[in-house]
Design a protein around this motif. Structure first.
Motif, PDB file in Angstrom:
ATOM      1  N   TYR A 108     -20.067  18.110 -41.151  1.00 20.08           N
ATOM      2  CA  TYR A 108     -19.816  16.927 -40.321  1.00 20.08           C
ATOM      3  C   TYR A 108     -18.599  16.154 -40.819  1.00 20.08           C
ATOM      4  CZ  TYR A 108     -24.298  17.910 -38.165  1.00 20.08           C
ATOM      5  OH  TYR A 108     -25.330  18.516 -37.504  1.00 20.08           O
ATOM      6  N   ASP A 109     -17.445  16.762 -40.659  1.00 21.60           N
ATOM      7  CA  ASP A 109     -16.175  16.140 -41.023  1.00 21.60           C
ATOM      8  C   ASP A 109     -15.861  15.040 -40.001  1.00 21.60           C
ATOM      9  OD1 ASP A 109     -13.598  15.423 -41.654  1.00 21.60           O
ATOM     10  OD2 ASP A 109     -12.769  17.449 -41.550  1.00 21.60           O
ATOM     11  N   LEU A 110     -15.775  13.806 -40.455  1.00 21.65           N
ATOM     12  CA  LEU A 110     -15.539  12.662 -39.576  1.00 21.65           C
ATOM     13  C   LEU A 110     -14.115  12.132 -39.670  1.00 21.65           C
ATOM     14  CD1 LEU A 110     -18.890  10.653 -39.985  1.00 21.65           C
ATOM     15  CD2 LEU A 110     -18.352  12.567 -38.453  1.00 21.65           C
ATOM     16  N   THR A 111     -13.194  12.952 -40.181  1.00 23.73           N
ATOM     17  CA  THR A 111     -11.811  12.510 -40.342  1.00 23.73           C
ATOM     18  C   THR A 111     -11.175  12.140 -39.010  1.00 23.73           C
ATOM     19  OG1 THR A 111     -11.570  13.950 -42.272  1.00 23.73           O
ATOM     20  CG2 THR A 111      -9.547  13.129 -41.245  1.00 23.73           C
ATOM     21  N   LEU A 112     -11.320  13.011 -38.002  1.00 22.14           N
ATOM     22  CA  LEU A 112     -10.737  12.730 -36.688  1.00 22.14           C
ATOM     23  C   LEU A 112     -11.424  11.536 -36.042  1.00 22.14           C
ATOM     24  CD1 LEU A 112      -8.706  13.520 -34.495  1.00 22.14           C
ATOM     25  CD2 LEU A 112     -10.446  15.077 -33.563  1.00 22.14           C
ATOM     26  N   LEU A 113     -12.721  11.432 -36.214  1.00 25.19           N
ATOM     27  CA  LEU A 113     -13.448  10.287 -35.667  1.00 25.19           C
ATOM     28  C   LEU A 113     -12.887   8.980 -36.216  1.00 25.19           C
ATOM     29  CD1 LEU A 113     -15.953   9.233 -34.023  1.00 25.19           C
ATOM     30  CD2 LEU A 113     -17.170   9.250 -36.218  1.00 25.19           C
ATOM     31  N   LYS A 114     -12.639   8.934 -37.512  1.00 31.21           N
ATOM     32  CA  LYS A 114     -12.101   7.708 -38.131  1.00 31.21           C
ATOM     33  C   LYS A 114     -10.742   7.354 -37.531  1.00 31.21           C
ATOM     34  CE  LYS A 114     -12.014   4.456 -41.370  1.00 31.21           C
ATOM     35  NZ  LYS A 114     -10.624   3.931 -41.281  1.00 31.21           N
ATOM     36  N   LYS A 115      -9.916   8.359 -37.231  1.00 26.30           N
ATOM     37  CA  LYS A 115      -8.613   8.088 -36.616  1.00 26.30           C
ATOM     38  C   LYS A 115      -8.782   7.438 -35.247  1.00 26.30           C
ATOM     39  CE  LYS A 115      -6.025  11.843 -38.865  1.00 26.30           C
ATOM     40  NZ  LYS A 115      -5.246  13.077 -38.604  1.00 26.30           N
ATOM     41  N   TRP A 116      -9.738   7.948 -34.463  1.00 19.91           N
ATOM     42  CA  TRP A 116      -9.964   7.376 -33.134  1.00 19.91           C
ATOM     43  C   TRP A 116     -10.540   5.969 -33.220  1.00 19.91           C
ATOM     44  CZ3 TRP A 116      -8.435   8.706 -28.348  1.00 19.91           C
ATOM     45  CH2 TRP A 116      -7.873   9.969 -28.185  1.00 19.91           C
ATOM     46  N   ILE A 117     -11.411   5.727 -34.189  1.00 17.75           N
ATOM     47  CA  ILE A 117     -11.954   4.378 -34.373  1.00 17.75           C
ATOM     48  C   ILE A 117     -10.833   3.399 -34.720  1.00 17.75           C
ATOM     49  CG2 ILE A 117     -13.410   2.959 -35.867  1.00 17.75           C
ATOM     50  CD1 ILE A 117     -15.306   5.404 -36.074  1.00 17.75           C
ATOM     51  N   ASP A 118      -9.951   3.807 -35.624  1.00 16.47           N
ATOM     52  CA  ASP A 118      -8.842   2.934 -36.020  1.00 16.47           C
ATOM     53  C   ASP A 118      -7.906   2.688 -34.837  1.00 16.47           C
ATOM     54  OD1 ASP A 118      -9.860   2.818 -38.567  1.00 16.47           O
ATOM     55  OD2 ASP A 118      -8.493   4.329 -39.396  1.00 16.47           O
ATOM     56  N   TRP A 119      -7.639   3.717 -34.036  1.00 14.72           N
ATOM     57  CA  TRP A 119      -6.779   3.560 -32.857  1.00 14.72           C
ATOM     58  C   TRP A 119      -7.422   2.603 -31.854  1.00 14.72           C
ATOM     59  CZ3 TRP A 119      -7.727   4.998 -27.714  1.00 14.72           C
ATOM     60  CH2 TRP A 119      -6.633   4.877 -26.846  1.00 14.72           C
ATOM     61  N   ALA A 120      -8.714   2.756 -31.636  1.00 13.88           N
ATOM     62  CA  ALA A 120      -9.411   1.899 -30.675  1.00 13.88           C
ATOM     63  C   ALA A 120      -9.307   0.432 -31.085  1.00 13.88           C
ATOM     64  CB  ALA A 120     -10.870   2.313 -30.548  1.00 13.88           C
ATOM     65  N   LYS A 121      -9.378   0.173 -32.373  1.00 13.60           N
ATOM     66  CA  LYS A 121      -9.268  -1.215 -32.836  1.00 13.60           C
ATOM     67  C   LYS A 121      -7.924  -1.814 -32.421  1.00 13.60           C
ATOM     68  CE  LYS A 121     -12.344  -0.728 -36.829  1.00 13.60           C
ATOM     69  NZ  LYS A 121     -12.417  -0.642 -38.315  1.00 13.60           N
TER      70      LYS A 121
END
Length: 261
Positions: free
Chosen positions: A244-257
């Motif tokens: 469950y690599d969440l690296t890409l998820l973190k990028k999208w969360i940061d972009w959404a902010k």
């Protein structure tokens, strides 16, 4: 863009395959801590990737557990297979998870497609058209049962319909959905959005009432603006076990902010 101002939201499809449940639960909590808005699983009985007979867990039992183990994120299936449960039962299950979670459930649903699930568990696979017709019959029954339950749901449970079928699926979205979830590159999404707008006009629905959602695999700085320009405001990243690599998820969360500031 849609006529309703929406916040950009990010989801994780936490695929319940190739991992023990402890890891799945911890990943859901980790995603919540990262700031994700929604944690989805999926409604299958076998893995879709990797070892076809690898570890896998059932969808709705897990949603009930997530309702207790998370506190902020919305939760749901991306998406429930209409074929596997009586629609009245599904409505009751959704209402129950809605209450357990304190009003955080999204009722995601689709017509079903994974033949191995059907054959191994004794469901009739039939045809794609037949499964879509069954979904069209089920949606009003789900709505009717939700209106009869005591206690009632804590809120109007958002209905998400997944799929891009242009004649049947998108018309059902126009008639019944609060969220449409699609797939594909921006060119594909643009075409589907145009067809969905026409279905909304045909049935007298305000297109702006429907939140547009899509699965994303690429970088947010590249994909995000293109999809946002089409009216998409919910972006879901998939992650499978065992790591469950969440690296890409973190990028999208940061972009959404950056979009919501």
């Amino acid at each position: 863009m849609t006529s309703v101002e929406r916040f950009v939201r990010v989801g994780l499809q936490l695929q319940p395959q190739h991992a023990d449940y402890k890891t799945i639960r911890e990943t859901a909590s980790r995603a919540e801590d990262l700031g994700v808005d929604i944690v989805y699983n999926w409604d299958h009985f076998y893995p879709l990737y990797g070892d076809p007979d690898g570890m896998h867990f059932e969808c709705w039992t897990m949603l009930g557990a997530w309702a207790e183990s998370t506190s902020r994120v919305e939760i749901g299936a991306l998406v429930t297979c209409n074929s596997y449960r009586n629609p009245e039962l599904l409505a009751d299950m959704a209402r129950t998870v809605d209450h357990i979670s304190g009003g955080r459930l999204i009722l995601g649903i689709g017509s079903g497609w994974f033949e191995k699930d059907y054959t191994e568990y004794g469901y009739e696979f039939g045809t794609a058209g037949g499964r879509l017709d069954a979904l069209a019959e089920s949606l009003p029954r789900i709505e009717s049962r939700l209106a009869k339950l005591n206690p009632a749901p804590t809120r109007k449970i958002p209905v998400l319909i997944g799929g891009g079928g242009e004649k049947k699926t998108l018309r059902m979205v126009a008639q019944h959905a609060d969220i449409w979830h699609g797939f594909g590159d921006p060119e594909v999404v643009e075409r589907k959005v145009g067809i969905l707008k026409q279905h909304c006009a045909d049935v007298g629905r305000d297109f702006g009432q429907i939140e547009l959602s899509t699965g994303v695999r690429g970088e947010p700085d590249e994909l995000g603006p293109k999809l946002l320009a089409l009216g998409v405001t919910q972006f879901t990243v998939g992650a499978g076990g065992p790591d469950y690599d969440l690296t890409l998820l973190k990028k999208w969360i940061d972009w959404a902010k950056t979009q919501n500031n």
